[in-house]
Design a protein around this motif. Structure first.
Motif, PDB file in Angstrom:
ATOM      1  N   GLU A 197       0.097  -1.040  -9.148  1.00 27.13           N
ATOM      2  CA  GLU A 197       0.601  -0.494  -7.871  1.00 27.13           C
ATOM      3  C   GLU A 197      -0.447   0.423  -7.246  1.00 27.13           C
ATOM      4  O   GLU A 197      -0.674   0.383  -6.042  1.00 27.13           O
ATOM      5  CB  GLU A 197       1.895   0.305  -8.111  1.00 27.13           C
ATOM      6  CG  GLU A 197       3.109  -0.555  -8.435  1.00 27.13           C
ATOM      7  CD  GLU A 197       3.500  -1.462  -7.280  1.00 27.13           C
ATOM      8  OE1 GLU A 197       3.460  -0.998  -6.131  1.00 27.13           O
ATOM      9  OE2 GLU A 197       3.809  -2.634  -7.547  1.00 27.13           O
ATOM     10  N   HIS A 200      -3.284  -1.352  -5.471  1.00 29.00           N
ATOM     11  CA  HIS A 200      -2.973  -1.878  -4.126  1.00 29.00           C
ATOM     12  C   HIS A 200      -3.485  -0.958  -3.026  1.00 29.00           C
ATOM     13  O   HIS A 200      -3.632  -1.385  -1.885  1.00 29.00           O
ATOM     14  CB  HIS A 200      -1.457  -2.036  -3.937  1.00 29.00           C
ATOM     15  CG  HIS A 200      -0.870  -3.107  -4.781  1.00 29.00           C
ATOM     16  ND1 HIS A 200       0.484  -3.276  -4.947  1.00 29.00           N
ATOM     17  CD2 HIS A 200      -1.456  -4.065  -5.513  1.00 29.00           C
ATOM     18  CE1 HIS A 200       0.692  -4.296  -5.756  1.00 29.00           C
ATOM     19  NE2 HIS A 200      -0.466  -4.789  -6.110  1.00 29.00           N
ATOM     20  N   SER A 201      -3.753   0.304  -3.353  1.00 27.97           N
ATOM     21  CA  SER A 201      -4.261   1.231  -2.341  1.00 27.97           C
ATOM     22  C   SER A 201      -5.682   0.857  -1.918  1.00 27.97           C
ATOM     23  O   SER A 201      -6.150   1.289  -0.874  1.00 27.97           O
ATOM     24  CB  SER A 201      -4.286   2.659  -2.892  1.00 27.97           C
ATOM     25  OG  SER A 201      -3.040   2.993  -3.414  1.00 27.97           O
ATOM     26  N   THR A 204      -5.740  -6.030  -2.138  1.00 26.48           N
ATOM     27  CA  THR A 204      -4.518  -6.777  -2.446  1.00 26.48           C
ATOM     28  C   THR A 204      -4.447  -7.064  -3.951  1.00 26.48           C
ATOM     29  O   THR A 204      -5.478  -7.039  -4.645  1.00 26.48           O
ATOM     30  CB  THR A 204      -4.484  -8.133  -1.715  1.00 26.48           C
ATOM     31  OG1 THR A 204      -5.566  -8.934  -2.231  1.00 26.48           O
ATOM     32  CG2 THR A 204      -4.633  -7.965  -0.210  1.00 26.48           C
ATOM     33  N   GLU A 205      -3.235  -7.379  -4.396  1.00 22.49           N
ATOM     34  CA  GLU A 205      -3.079  -7.689  -5.823  1.00 22.49           C
ATOM     35  C   GLU A 205      -3.914  -8.910  -6.203  1.00 22.49           C
ATOM     36  O   GLU A 205      -4.521  -8.955  -7.276  1.00 22.49           O
ATOM     37  CB  GLU A 205      -1.596  -7.925  -6.158  1.00 22.49           C
ATOM     38  CG  GLU A 205      -1.395  -8.262  -7.618  1.00 22.49           C
ATOM     39  CD  GLU A 205       0.041  -8.165  -8.102  1.00 22.49           C
ATOM     40  OE1 GLU A 205       0.844  -7.474  -7.446  1.00 22.49           O
ATOM     41  OE2 GLU A 205       0.330  -8.787  -9.135  1.00 22.49           O
ATOM     42  N   THR A 208      -7.421  -7.857  -6.740  1.00 28.01           N
ATOM     43  CA  THR A 208      -7.559  -7.115  -8.007  1.00 28.01           C
ATOM     44  C   THR A 208      -7.561  -8.082  -9.190  1.00 28.01           C
ATOM     45  O   THR A 208      -8.411  -7.986 -10.087  1.00 28.01           O
ATOM     46  CB  THR A 208      -6.412  -6.093  -8.166  1.00 28.01           C
ATOM     47  OG1 THR A 208      -6.464  -5.180  -7.081  1.00 28.01           O
ATOM     48  CG2 THR A 208      -6.511  -5.325  -9.466  1.00 28.01           C
TER      49      THR A 208
END
Ligand code: SF4
Length: 475
Positions: A197, A200-201, A204-205, A208
């Motif tokens: 989570e 995500h800052s 995008t997932e 990552t």
């Protein structure tokens, strides 16, 4: 208050051996400096450049390739993308031509033997790993900038407080293990989910996941290469590579040309205690022999300790039925957060904390990651990290000849085995009864670091380094 936001990609970085603080950090500093000259529009006016290395960077810089790293960085070659086999001839060219292509654009007279200076008895107050760049412009103006390599490839410029105080607001800010547990409790998420989570800052997932799987691929390539390369390590200590021989013995000489069939053959050999132990050692030796040969490795969280996490991940894959991308990501996300907490609460720099900051931290990270991947609770994962560090407290850094070879290479096998033991202990325990928390052991590690003599902080002026002779070639 700005919050120190550290991403998984700050902890796991693709680079070149042998040292994150003495190779990767100075490389990045030199890149930043040459880029800043270009941005200020003064690159083409530079007529001379000198590099000054202080403290630990001077004392163990030659063995760690600091002089090589700064030349490549000044030329704006990137440690992630450079063809590692090209490094020797690039450095030879600079030496022969007595010229360097600053920022890949502007040629300047440069004699590495004179223009890189080692200040062996001088340290700058902020951090033992300091380096300054001095340039002179056509109009006679002199410009100087100082950078600090603060461990794990992190670099800050004089005057900055931290390069990782980033302009991002994380949904779950974490400084301590207690903060992490708080977010896990209040959200019901696992450690790896909380970390994802936060990631995500930045992106995008999907990005990552792809980035992390790429890192995993680099780890796999590194282990496979290390397990299939013979020879003597560079640097003058005449250390023979061992992973390849051990690999051959364990597979009874059968050759494998690709990673997948090789891993399958390892799995087919069973999971006897000695066989498993030998493979964990072989994996760790392979990575750190690659690291010592200026090979491509993943900093995790440092280069000297780059073998622990890949070795434990391969233990998970080969002996715990862990060949599963989701589980690998869980492992890496959890391990990265543990490393980040150590960096914030203590250090991941051997020049600040000795080897407990390198092998100790990597072992704690691997223990946490393995525990989560094996289905342990959040508290068991943090307990595993605590156990792993508890039994590395006080570990000194005394590399012979300033080379990341002895004790470094074998030490990665120890860090990996301790991580597995710590994970097993935590999985068999109830964290309610633990007397020492992860935050307490991190504080203890930092207190121990501050009490430790400078001789044991990556200076090669104490311990094994004083008892084993090495004749380094003139350079
Ligand atoms: S002794 Fe430990 S901290 Fe020091 S260079 Fe070797 S691996 Fe790194």
């Amino acid at each position: 208050m700005p919050h120190e936001a550290i991403s998984v990609f700050d902890i796991f970085k693709i680079g070149v051996g042998p040292s994150s603080s003495h190779t990767l950090g100075p490389w990045r500093a030199a890149q930043r400096f040459s880029e800043s000259l270009d941005k200020r529009g003064i690159l083409s006016q530079v007529v001379s450049i000198r590099v000054l290395l202080y403290g630990s960077l001077a004392k163990t810089g030659v063995g760690h390739g600091t002089d090589i790293a700064v030349q490549l960085g000044l030329a704006s070659l990137d440690p992630v993308t450079i063809e590692v086999n090209s490094i020797t001839h690039r450095i030879d060219d600079i030496k022969k031509m007595q010229r360097i292509l600053l920022h890949g654009k502007h040629e300047v007279v440069f004699n590495p033997q004179e223009d890189i200076e080692f200040f062996f008895s001088e340290s700058l107050p902020f951090h033992p790993n300091a380096l300054s760049f001095l340039v002179t412009l056509q109009n006679g103006e002199a410009i100087a900038e100082t950078y600090y390599s603060i461990g794990g490839g992190f670099v800050i410029k004089e005057g900055e407080t931290s390069n990782s105080l980033q302009e991002v607001q994380l949904p779950f800010p974490i400084d301590k293990a207690e903060d992490l547990l708080h977010w896990c409790r209040t959200t019901g998420l696992s450690i790896s989910e909380v970390v994802m989570e936060n990631e995500h800052s930045w992106r995008t997932e999907d990005e990552t996941r792809k980035g992390m799987l790429h890192i995993w691929q680099v780890m796999k390539d590194c282990i496979f290469r290390g397990c299939h390369t013979d020879g003597i390590l560079p640097g003058g200590l005449q250390v023979t590579r061992r992973a390849s021989d051990l690999n051959k013995k364990l597979l009874q000489g059968r050759p494998y040309t690709d990673y997948d069939s090789w891993i399958k053959a390892i799995k087919d050999g069973g999971n006897g205690f000695q066989y498993t132990l030998d493979w964990v050692s072989c994996f760790a030796l392979a990575v750190n022999e690659e690291n010592a040969s200026f090979g491509r490795v993943v900093t995790a969280p440092t280069n000297g300790a780059a073998g622990v996490i890949p070795a434990v991940l391969h233990y998970f894959v080969a002996f715990c039925d862990g060949d599963n991308e989701e589980k690998i990501l869980q492992f890496m996300l959890t391990a990265a957060e543990a490393g980040s907490i150590f960096k914030k609460g203590a250090t991941i720099s051997a020049a600040m904390g000795g080897c407990q900051a390198e092998i100790g931290v990597s072992s704690a990270m691997a223990a946490a990651g393995l525990t989560e991947a094996l289905g342990g609770s959040q508290r068991q994962a943090l307990m595993a990290a605590e156990i792993a560090m508890e039994h590395h407290l006080g570990l000194t850094c005394d590399p012979i000849g300033g080379l990341v070879q002895i004790p470094c290479i074998e030490r990665n096998t120890m860090g990996a085995i301790k991580a597995i033991t710590a994970s097993q202990l935590a999985l068999q325990s109830t964290p309610d009864f633990a007397k020492v928390s992860l935050d307490t052991v991190i504080k203890t590690m930092w207190d121990t670091a501050r009490d430790m003599s400078f001789k044991y902080k990556e200076t090669s002026e104490g311990g094994l380094a004083m008892h084993i002779p090495i004749s380094l070639p003139e350079c």
